[in-house]
Design a protein around this motif. Sequence first.
Motif, PDB file in Angstrom:
ATOM      1  N   ASN A   1      44.663  24.897  17.361  1.00 49.20           N
ATOM      2  CA  ASN A   1      45.061  26.264  17.018  1.00 49.20           C
ATOM      3  C   ASN A   1      45.043  27.165  18.245  1.00 49.20           C
ATOM      4  O   ASN A   1      45.965  27.969  18.441  1.00 49.20           O
ATOM      5  CB  ASN A   1      44.160  26.836  15.932  1.00 49.20           C
ATOM      6  CG  ASN A   1      44.325  26.141  14.602  1.00 49.20           C
ATOM      7  OD1 ASN A   1      45.276  25.393  14.385  1.00 49.20           O
ATOM      8  ND2 ASN A   1      43.384  26.357  13.699  1.00 49.20           N
ATOM      9  N   LEU A   2      44.007  27.053  19.065  1.00 49.83           N
ATOM     10  CA  LEU A   2      43.935  27.867  20.274  1.00 49.83           C
ATOM     11  C   LEU A   2      45.068  27.524  21.242  1.00 49.83           C
ATOM     12  O   LEU A   2      45.670  28.412  21.843  1.00 49.83           O
ATOM     13  CB  LEU A   2      42.580  27.674  20.965  1.00 49.83           C
ATOM     14  CG  LEU A   2      41.392  28.349  20.296  1.00 49.83           C
ATOM     15  CD1 LEU A   2      40.093  27.921  20.973  1.00 49.83           C
ATOM     16  CD2 LEU A   2      41.534  29.856  20.328  1.00 49.83           C
TER      17      LEU A   2
ATOM     18  N   LEU B   1      24.620  11.287   5.544  1.00 56.45           N
ATOM     19  CA  LEU B   1      24.959  12.710   5.461  1.00 56.45           C
ATOM     20  C   LEU B   1      25.161  13.288   6.857  1.00 56.45           C
ATOM     21  O   LEU B   1      26.145  13.990   7.107  1.00 56.45           O
ATOM     22  CB  LEU B   1      23.859  13.480   4.723  1.00 56.45           C
ATOM     23  CG  LEU B   1      23.969  14.997   4.756  1.00 56.45           C
ATOM     24  CD1 LEU B   1      25.215  15.458   4.013  1.00 56.45           C
ATOM     25  CD2 LEU B   1      22.727  15.628   4.178  1.00 56.45           C
ATOM     26  N   LEU B   2      24.258  12.989   7.762  1.00 54.88           N
ATOM     27  CA  LEU B   2      24.363  13.527   9.118  1.00 54.88           C
ATOM     28  C   LEU B   2      25.620  13.034   9.820  1.00 54.88           C
ATOM     29  O   LEU B   2      26.306  13.803  10.495  1.00 54.88           O
ATOM     30  CB  LEU B   2      23.118  13.161   9.928  1.00 54.88           C
ATOM     31  CG  LEU B   2      21.830  13.840   9.479  1.00 54.88           C
ATOM     32  CD1 LEU B   2      20.640  13.279  10.240  1.00 54.88           C
ATOM     33  CD2 LEU B   2      21.916  15.343   9.660  1.00 54.88           C
ATOM     34  N   PHE B   3      25.954  11.757   9.651  1.00 53.15           N
ATOM     35  CA  PHE B   3      27.172  11.241  10.276  1.00 53.15           C
ATOM     36  C   PHE B   3      28.427  11.856   9.663  1.00 53.15           C
ATOM     37  O   PHE B   3      29.389  12.153  10.374  1.00 53.15           O
ATOM     38  CB  PHE B   3      27.232   9.718  10.201  1.00 53.15           C
ATOM     39  CG  PHE B   3      26.389   9.037  11.244  1.00 53.15           C
ATOM     40  CD1 PHE B   3      26.668   9.196  12.592  1.00 53.15           C
ATOM     41  CD2 PHE B   3      25.319   8.243  10.881  1.00 53.15           C
ATOM     42  CE1 PHE B   3      25.903   8.578  13.563  1.00 53.15           C
ATOM     43  CE2 PHE B   3      24.541   7.621  11.842  1.00 53.15           C
ATOM     44  CZ  PHE B   3      24.826   7.783  13.185  1.00 53.15           C
ATOM     45  N   SER B   4      28.413  12.079   8.347  1.00 52.07           N
ATOM     46  CA  SER B   4      29.594  12.693   7.728  1.00 52.07           C
ATOM     47  C   SER B   4      29.747  14.141   8.188  1.00 52.07           C
ATOM     48  O   SER B   4      30.865  14.596   8.451  1.00 52.07           O
ATOM     49  CB  SER B   4      29.523  12.607   6.204  1.00 52.07           C
ATOM     50  OG  SER B   4      28.518  13.440   5.694  1.00 52.07           O
ATOM     51  N   LEU B   5      28.636  14.862   8.312  1.00 49.55           N
ATOM     52  CA  LEU B   5      28.706  16.243   8.803  1.00 49.55           C
ATOM     53  C   LEU B   5      29.152  16.270  10.267  1.00 49.55           C
ATOM     54  O   LEU B   5      29.904  17.160  10.675  1.00 49.55           O
ATOM     55  CB  LEU B   5      27.359  16.942   8.634  1.00 49.55           C
ATOM     56  CG  LEU B   5      26.948  17.229   7.194  1.00 49.55           C
ATOM     57  CD1 LEU B   5      25.530  17.794   7.148  1.00 49.55           C
ATOM     58  CD2 LEU B   5      27.916  18.190   6.538  1.00 49.55           C
ATOM     59  N   LYS B   6      28.708  15.290  11.037  1.00 53.43           N
ATOM     60  CA  LYS B   6      29.123  15.201  12.437  1.00 53.43           C
ATOM     61  C   LYS B   6      30.631  14.975  12.520  1.00 53.43           C
ATOM     62  O   LYS B   6      31.321  15.609  13.333  1.00 53.43           O
ATOM     63  CB  LYS B   6      28.375  14.048  13.112  1.00 53.43           C
ATOM     64  CG  LYS B   6      28.767  13.804  14.541  1.00 53.43           C
ATOM     65  CD  LYS B   6      28.053  12.591  15.081  1.00 53.43           C
ATOM     66  CE  LYS B   6      28.676  12.150  16.381  1.00 53.43           C
ATOM     67  NZ  LYS B   6      28.204  10.840  16.817  1.00 53.43           N
ATOM     68  N   ASP B   7      31.152  14.086  11.683  1.00 52.33           N
ATOM     69  CA  ASP B   7      32.592  13.822  11.672  1.00 52.33           C
ATOM     70  C   ASP B   7      33.381  15.059  11.254  1.00 52.33           C
ATOM     71  O   ASP B   7      34.423  15.370  11.836  1.00 52.33           O
ATOM     72  CB  ASP B   7      32.924  12.659  10.741  1.00 52.33           C
ATOM     73  CG  ASP B   7      32.407  11.327  11.261  1.00 52.33           C
ATOM     74  OD1 ASP B   7      32.113  11.235  12.472  1.00 52.33           O
ATOM     75  OD2 ASP B   7      32.289  10.387  10.443  1.00 52.33           O
ATOM     76  N   GLU B   8      32.886  15.778  10.244  1.00 52.82           N
ATOM     77  CA  GLU B   8      33.555  17.007   9.801  1.00 52.82           C
ATOM     78  C   GLU B   8      33.575  18.039  10.918  1.00 52.82           C
ATOM     79  O   GLU B   8      34.586  18.713  11.136  1.00 52.82           O
ATOM     80  CB  GLU B   8      32.848  17.594   8.582  1.00 52.82           C
ATOM     81  CG  GLU B   8      33.060  16.832   7.303  1.00 52.82           C
ATOM     82  CD  GLU B   8      32.274  17.413   6.137  1.00 52.82           C
ATOM     83  OE1 GLU B   8      31.893  18.602   6.187  1.00 52.82           O
ATOM     84  OE2 GLU B   8      32.035  16.668   5.179  1.00 52.82           O
ATOM     85  N   THR B   9      32.469  18.157  11.635  1.00 55.18           N
ATOM     86  CA  THR B   9      32.394  19.104  12.743  1.00 55.18           C
ATOM     87  C   THR B   9      33.374  18.727  13.845  1.00 55.18           C
ATOM     88  O   THR B   9      34.059  19.598  14.401  1.00 55.18           O
ATOM     89  CB  THR B   9      30.959  19.158  13.302  1.00 55.18           C
ATOM     90  OG1 THR B   9      30.067  19.522  12.249  1.00 55.18           O
ATOM     91  CG2 THR B   9      30.846  20.161  14.431  1.00 55.18           C
ATOM     92  N   ALA B  10      33.468  17.445  14.146  1.00 58.81           N
ATOM     93  CA  ALA B  10      34.402  16.990  15.185  1.00 58.81           C
ATOM     94  C   ALA B  10      35.843  17.290  14.775  1.00 58.81           C
ATOM     95  O   ALA B  10      36.644  17.752  15.604  1.00 58.81           O
ATOM     96  CB  ALA B  10      34.220  15.499  15.435  1.00 58.81           C
ATOM     97  N   LYS B  11      36.177  17.065  13.516  1.00 52.99           N
ATOM     98  CA  LYS B  11      37.534  17.362  13.039  1.00 52.99           C
ATOM     99  C   LYS B  11      37.815  18.856  13.124  1.00 52.99           C
ATOM    100  O   LYS B  11      38.909  19.272  13.526  1.00 52.99           O
ATOM    101  CB  LYS B  11      37.711  16.886  11.602  1.00 52.99           C
ATOM    102  CG  LYS B  11      37.816  15.396  11.457  1.00 52.99           C
ATOM    103  CD  LYS B  11      37.956  14.993   9.998  1.00 52.99           C
ATOM    104  CE  LYS B  11      37.933  13.490   9.825  1.00 52.99           C
ATOM    105  NZ  LYS B  11      37.986  13.088   8.409  1.00 52.99           N
ATOM    106  N   SER B  12      36.839  19.664  12.750  1.00 54.26           N
ATOM    107  CA  SER B  12      37.020  21.118  12.817  1.00 54.26           C
ATOM    108  C   SER B  12      37.219  21.582  14.252  1.00 54.26           C
ATOM    109  O   SER B  12      38.064  22.436  14.523  1.00 54.26           O
ATOM    110  CB  SER B  12      35.804  21.832  12.216  1.00 54.26           C
ATOM    111  OG  SER B  12      35.690  21.556  10.854  1.00 54.26           O
TER     112      SER B  12
END
Length: 84
Positions: free
Chosen positions: A65-66, A47-58
């Motif tokens: 965008n900036l 779970l932590l690694f998947s959330l980390k990957d999602e955060t990196a993609k975001s």
Amino acid sequence: MWRTKLQIAIVEKDIDSLDKLLDEMPEFSRKKDMQEATYLLKEATELLFSLKDETAKSMKQIKKNLSFLKSTQPQPTAKLDIKS
């Protein structure tokens, strides 16, 4: 009780609770309890690694965008523009 709280934290993706529960990890006397805890800890790790990957993609998308927004802004002129 700890195991149940850990399961709930994993299902709810509650990182703060996971952190707290990992700090309060009890000692296990039975082999079955150790195996269940090991399984849950593996799930928490995934779970932590998947959330980390999602955060990196975001973060990458935000940077893109900036960059795009900055490129669409008019460039400031370095000289004094009296006519405008």
